[in-house]
Design an enzyme around this catalytic site. Sequence first.
Site, PDB file in Angstrom:
ATOM      1  N   ASN A 399       0.941  -1.284   0.020  1.00  0.00           N
ATOM      2  CA  ASN A 399       0.082  -0.031   0.115  1.00  0.00           C
ATOM      3  C   ASN A 399       0.731   1.121   0.105  1.00  0.00           C
ATOM      4  O   ASN A 399       1.187   1.833  -0.962  1.00  0.00           O
ATOM      5  CB  ASN A 399      -0.942  -0.005   1.223  1.00  0.00           C
ATOM      6  CG  ASN A 399      -2.300   0.959   1.082  1.00  0.00           C
ATOM      7  OD1 ASN A 399      -1.985   1.722   0.395  1.00  0.00           O
ATOM      8  ND2 ASN A 399      -3.323   0.500   1.549  1.00  0.00           N
ATOM      9  N   ASP A 400       1.199   1.707   1.121  1.00  0.00           N
ATOM     10  CA  ASP A 400       2.121   2.907   1.319  1.00  0.00           C
ATOM     11  C   ASP A 400       2.941   2.966   0.265  1.00  0.00           C
ATOM     12  O   ASP A 400       3.830   4.011  -0.103  1.00  0.00           O
ATOM     13  CB  ASP A 400       2.257   3.241   2.614  1.00  0.00           C
ATOM     14  CG  ASP A 400       1.293   3.367   3.672  1.00  0.00           C
ATOM     15  OD1 ASP A 400       0.004   3.924   3.055  1.00  0.00           O
ATOM     16  OD2 ASP A 400       1.291   2.845   4.765  1.00  0.00           O
TER      17      ASP A 400
END
Length: 471
Positions: A399-400
């Site tokens: 994700n990040d």
Amino acid sequence: MVISQVETLYLIASFLFILGLRGLTAAHTARRGLIFAELGMGFAIWGTLIHPDIMARFEIAGFFETYKWILLTFFIGSAIGIAISALIPMTRMPERIALSHAFGGLAAALVGVSEYYREQVVAGHMDHTTMGAIGFEVLFGGLTFTGSLMAFGKLSGLIPGRNITWPLQNQSNILMFGGTFVLLVAVTIDPSNQILFYAMAAMPLLLGILFVAPIGGADMPVVITLLNSYAGLAASATGFALDNNVLIIAGAIDGASGFILSVVMSKAMNRSFRNVLFGAFGKVDEEDAAMAASGGERVQEASVGDAAMLLSGAGSVIVCPGYGMAVAQAQHVVGELAEILEANGTQVRYAIHPVAGRMPGHMNVLLAEAKIPYTSLMELEEINEDFKNTDVALVVGANDVVNPAAKHNPASSIYGMPVLNADLARSCIVLKRSMRPGFAGIENELFFAPNTVLTFGDAKDTLTKVVEALS
């Protein structure tokens, strides 16, 4: 004569520890490094068992009376170690390491308390230098023990992973640490004051809890490496207290490597130590999270068939694994998918972000477990420029570390953090369970890009269906 044998064994052990650490710097030499480190530990134990203090007791009391407690604790410790290794899967390696650090810190603190009791309380005298070393040992050992247990609790979900804050939290923590250091100085000056010593020994236990509680799950990789450094410092202080050279050397190596790793991890996250320890990174912005959760109409959702079709037509694929892959235990089916694609002439590589997962090397270990060749695992700086020439970027539970906002949005909390250029691939397939944000708690721009499609569901189940569709 015996002294020279012990010091020789300790020297060999220290050399093997250094070789082990060197081997662990690369995935293809990690296994060899582990063997070196294990041999080093064997030599260190051998040297300790024939230490003059122990041999003197052996000559008086015999084998059983000399070694019974060593053997008993050896078997108890081995049983705990085997149980931890057997019961905690590789996908939860960070929790396992946090527990190991906790035991290491507890052992150092207990040895310090024991030495104080033996020399000061029973024998009636302890010199200031030894008292200072024992003080550091107890301080860092206690802090590592409770801090690691807190990290374990946050990673395993036993306690909330978000940052827990309270008014004047940083000021009170710094004041308490300063007070503990004052107690350490006071008891070093006056070792006979038992009240000061036990107060100094109790304070780090509370400090470990209070220091880790405000730190969010996103920063746990840095916290664990920092606690690793503390455990090394505690071990080194133990070596000074016991006049044991191998503990001094091994503890210094552990402390220094843990600190360097913490710096590297902070740099990979574009964070400073101050920001990690006293910031609020990892605090989920509820407004952003809600917007992300409700903004499904802007996301291009793809079925398993759509994903399979994109992959079957690709000449090159870069897999971007993340913690979601570890949670789903999807590494083996990722390997199966790569075999099918490569059999069709597709080039498949893996982009490993330094903080993918929750520990350095977490993704490397999981992919190696799936028999994926080390030569296919590429570090961020090695592969990032290749995304723009790649047909499909397959994001599995990351994700990040693939959020383009880190590259161009100064208002983003992860701005400046190096990220994988998955957004530059011609097409991007993201496998996710839901639209919940990652550890940083912010919306991911990649999910709304025109060249990105999302396939929702458990990564292992989704990839299994993709493999079936391509077979």
